[in-house]
Scaffold this motif. Structure first.
Motif, short mmCIF file in Angstrom:
data_model
loop_
_atom_site.label_atom_id
_atom_site.label_comp_id
_atom_site.label_asym_id
_atom_site.label_seq_id
_atom_site.Cartn_x
_atom_site.Cartn_y
_atom_site.Cartn_z
N PRO A 110 0.83 -1.21 0.00
CA PRO A 110 0.00 0.00 0.00
C PRO A 110 0.86 1.26 0.00
O PRO A 110 2.03 1.23 0.37
CB PRO A 110 -0.79 -0.11 1.31
N SER A 111 0.25 2.35 -0.40
CA SER A 111 0.94 3.64 -0.38
C SER A 111 0.08 4.65 0.38
O SER A 111 -1.08 4.41 0.67
CB SER A 111 1.21 4.14 -1.80
N PHE A 112 0.69 5.77 0.72
CA PHE A 112 -0.05 6.85 1.38
C PHE A 112 -1.06 7.43 0.42
O PHE A 112 -0.78 7.61 -0.76
CB PHE A 112 0.90 7.97 1.83
N GLN A 113 -2.22 7.74 0.95
CA GLN A 113 -3.26 8.43 0.19
C GLN A 113 -3.38 9.83 0.76
O GLN A 113 -3.14 10.05 1.95
CB GLN A 113 -4.60 7.69 0.31
N ALA A 114 -3.78 10.77 -0.05
CA ALA A 114 -3.97 12.14 0.42
C ALA A 114 -5.11 12.18 1.43
O ALA A 114 -6.14 11.53 1.24
CB ALA A 114 -4.29 13.07 -0.75
N ASP A 115 -4.90 12.90 2.52
CA ASP A 115 -5.97 13.10 3.49
C ASP A 115 -7.04 13.96 2.86
O ASP A 115 -6.75 14.91 2.12
CB ASP A 115 -5.44 13.82 4.75
#
Length: 199
Positions: A180-185
């Motif tokens: 997984p990767s970071f998603q924009a808040d």
């Protein structure tokens, strides 16, 4: 007899080619996985730096102003919550990453409220220690963004590598799974800006 030897030679050649392809793909996916692990360590290091600055910030604020207790308590609690979540890069699931991101987001919001409230205390803003901490926090927020971007880029490269043909066959055999990767808040599309009241 001659036909059997040719067939055996073809089989041996195919096995060697598949073995070579498997080794090459394994090494490539393993290197990409290690790069993701390193980038994750960089992300955690950046967040840890921010966490390490918070006790000094809270101490400075307490010393320089008759500050609102709830605001300071919120920062302390958010920091405690954020530092409790540790994720091993080998066990990086979308759910764990989302939990990590949510706890760090709560800390960002608590710090944001602290910075906004601190604007109401001119004697606090005038102290050199507070100004230095603001600058360090701003720099740390920038490092966090850079680390997260580098992590996401590494995850993207890794995920492409393990999902492309023929590597996808070997990825399943060697247990390389997409990461997984970071998603924009939803409420924070950019790095917080400290010191201008727009956290």
């Amino acid at each position: 007899m001659k036909g059997a030897l040719i067939a055996l030679g073809v089989i041996v050649l195919l096995v060697l080619m598949l073995g070579g392809c498997g080794v090459s793909n394994y090494n490539s996916m393993n290197a990409a996985s290690k790069d993701v692990d390193q980038k994750w360590a960089d992300v955690q290091s950046s967040y840890q730096r921010r966490s390490d600055l918070i006790p000094n910030l809270v101490s400075t604020v307490k010393a320089a102003a008759n500050f609102e207790t709830k605001t300071l308590t919120d920062v302390i609690q958010a920091r405690a919550s954020a530092t409790q979540i540790k994720i091993d890069p080998k066990d990086l699931t979308p759910e764990k990453l989302q939990q990590f991101q949510a706890s760090q987001g709560q800390l960002s919001q608590a710090l944001g409220r602290l910075m906004v409230v601190s604007e109401q205390y001119p004697q606090l803003k005038a102290t050199e220690n507070f100004r230095d901490l603001q600058v360090q926090l701003e720099g740390t927020e920038n490092r966090i963004k850079v680390s997260r971007d580098a992590f996401n880029a590494s995850v993207k490269d890794y995920n492409i590598k393990v999902s492309n043909f023929p590597a996808v066959i070997f990825a399943g055999m060697f247990h390389f799974k997409e990461k997984p990767s970071f998603q924009a808040d939803a409420d924070a599309q950019k790095a917080p800006k400290i010191g201008d009241g727009k956290f």
